[in-house]
Design a protein around this motif. Structure first.
Motif, PDB file in Angstrom:
ATOM      1  N   VAL A 196     -17.028-110.400 -29.532  1.00 48.00           N
ATOM      2  CA  VAL A 196     -16.476-111.378 -30.467  1.00 48.00           C
ATOM      3  C   VAL A 196     -14.996-111.046 -30.663  1.00 48.00           C
ATOM      4  N   GLN A 197     -14.120-112.059 -30.608  1.00 46.71           N
ATOM      5  CA  GLN A 197     -12.690-111.820 -30.733  1.00 46.71           C
ATOM      6  C   GLN A 197     -12.034-112.896 -31.606  1.00 46.71           C
ATOM      7  N   LYS A 202     -12.433-111.935 -37.093  1.00 42.51           N
ATOM      8  CA  LYS A 202     -11.922-111.738 -38.446  1.00 42.51           C
ATOM      9  C   LYS A 202     -12.941-112.203 -39.482  1.00 42.51           C
ATOM     10  N   GLN A 203     -13.582-113.342 -39.226  1.00 39.83           N
ATOM     11  CA  GLN A 203     -14.611-113.834 -40.144  1.00 39.83           C
ATOM     12  C   GLN A 203     -15.763-112.842 -40.245  1.00 39.83           C
ATOM     13  N   LEU A 204     -16.141-112.262 -39.106  1.00 40.08           N
ATOM     14  CA  LEU A 204     -17.228-111.279 -39.097  1.00 40.08           C
ATOM     15  C   LEU A 204     -16.838-110.048 -39.902  1.00 40.08           C
ATOM     16  N   LEU A 205     -15.618-109.569 -39.706  1.00 40.78           N
ATOM     17  CA  LEU A 205     -15.165-108.384 -40.434  1.00 40.78           C
ATOM     18  C   LEU A 205     -15.075-108.656 -41.930  1.00 40.78           C
ATOM     19  N   GLN A 212     -11.190-106.175 -47.411  1.00 43.75           N
ATOM     20  CA  GLN A 212     -10.893-107.575 -47.717  1.00 43.75           C
ATOM     21  C   GLN A 212      -9.404-107.902 -47.628  1.00 43.75           C
ATOM     22  N   ASP A 213      -8.588-106.933 -47.286  1.00 42.37           N
ATOM     23  CA  ASP A 213      -7.149-107.157 -47.151  1.00 42.37           C
ATOM     24  C   ASP A 213      -6.893-107.928 -45.855  1.00 42.37           C
ATOM     25  N   GLY A 214      -6.459-109.201 -45.982  1.00 41.88           N
ATOM     26  CA  GLY A 214      -6.294-110.065 -44.821  1.00 41.88           C
ATOM     27  C   GLY A 214      -5.297-109.534 -43.806  1.00 41.88           C
ATOM     28  N   PHE A 220      -6.740-105.121 -37.434  1.00 40.24           N
ATOM     29  CA  PHE A 220      -7.967-104.643 -36.793  1.00 40.24           C
ATOM     30  C   PHE A 220      -8.421-105.608 -35.689  1.00 40.24           C
ATOM     31  N   VAL A 221      -8.211-106.889 -35.886  1.00 46.96           N
ATOM     32  CA  VAL A 221      -8.539-107.861 -34.842  1.00 46.96           C
ATOM     33  C   VAL A 221      -7.663-107.614 -33.617  1.00 46.96           C
ATOM     34  N   ARG A 222      -6.386-107.338 -33.834  1.00 46.01           N
ATOM     35  CA  ARG A 222      -5.478-107.024 -32.726  1.00 46.01           C
ATOM     36  C   ARG A 222      -5.882-105.717 -32.048  1.00 46.01           C
TER      37      ARG A 222
END
Length: 288
Positions: A196-197, A202-205, A212-214, A220-222
């Motif tokens: 998942v990318q 991001k939604q999963l995390l 919860q810090d966007g 982390f997604v990067r």
């Protein structure tokens, strides 16, 4: 065949798999596949009585996908964790001594295969290619049109109850695995499970971790994208890109600095120093 609950069937039949209602239904199961087709095809195969084999790298969400399918069908699910020690007793059950009316009797304790077949539930076989090749043919009969299995300990011939279905997961090329023989593989419909990318990750995390810090979640997604790319290039083992490990790192980052969290949850799990160094370099580049 496995009966699909009415609300799930309606959303699929009306081609509303991208609707908020369907998204909520899937999210409640714990996993949203990167492609809608993966979910639709898996649901279709199971509802037709097919067995499905989820094929993908470690930590890509295969078990969560299986749990989501179980949720969509309102089905309970017995699970087998395959290993080289998996034997007939682990699958079918075992005999034990018990007492009844003051007398000693031999009682059979059913295993996951026996329970799933008799109760008409899902059976999930995790890392099926970790099992010894001589063990799995025991269940071949219940995986094909016969839908029957002979219990070697009681000689009982068991016919699968309506609703029984098999979901298996495989990590190809992973240490300790062996290729599935053709007779077994041909009994499954195969669905590839990628990592998942992007926005979906991001939604999963956000939903599954304590972080919860966007802004940090975006980093982390990067990081996940960089790790996956390094795995594809052969610079890192698959363990480094595990979504499970990434979730652990996010959880820790809610309380400790992200770079330290990444060391504990991802880097220190790796065997080779060069891999640990590469992961920590990625973390330093992103998190400063």
């Amino acid at each position: 065949m496995t009966q699909l609950p009415e609300e799930t069937r309606q959303l699929l039949n009306e081609n509303r798999h991208d609707s908020p209602a369907f998204a909520d239904l899937v999210r409640a199961g714990g996993y949203k596949p990167p492609e809608d087709a993966m979910l639709i095809d898996a649901v279709t195969a199971l509802s037709m009585g097919k067995n499905i084999l989820l094929k993908g790298p470690t930590g890509s969400g295969k078990t969560r996908f299986a749990e989501t399918l179980s949720h969509l069908f309102h089905q309970s699910m017995f699970q087998i964790n395959s290993s080289v020690d998996l034997d007939a007793e682990s699958l079918m059950g075992f005999k034990t001594l018990d007492y009844e009316d003051g007398k000693q009797v031999i009682r059979f304790v059913p295993g996951p295969v026996t329970n799933a077949v008799k109760n008409g539930t899902f059976l999930y076989i995790d890392e099926i290619n970790m099992a010894k090749p001589e063990t799995l043919p025991l269940i071949n009969g219940v995986l094909d049109y016969r839908r029957t299995i002979t219990n070697p300990f009681t000689e009982e011939i068991i016919t699968a109850k309506q609703g029984f279905g098999v979901i298996a997961a495989i990590n190809e090329g992973y240490v300790g695995t062996v290729p599935l023989n053709e007779a077994l593989k041909n009994r499954f419909v195969v669905i590839d499970i990628p990592y998942v990318q992007g926005d979906q990750l991001k939604q999963l995390l956000q939903s599954d971790s304590q972080l919860q810090d966007g802004t940090i979640l975006d980093l982390f997604v990067r990081l996940s994208g960089d790790l996956i790319q390094a795995v594809d290039q052969g610079k890192l083992s698959e363990d480094a890109a595990s979504i499970r490990a990434l979730l652990d790192a996010c959880d820790l980052s809610a309380m400790i600095p992200p770079k330290r969290a990444i060391r504990r949850a991802i880097a220190d799990k790796l065997e080779e120093d060069r891999e640990k160094t590469l992961v920590l370099t990625m973390a330093d580049t992103l998190f400063g």
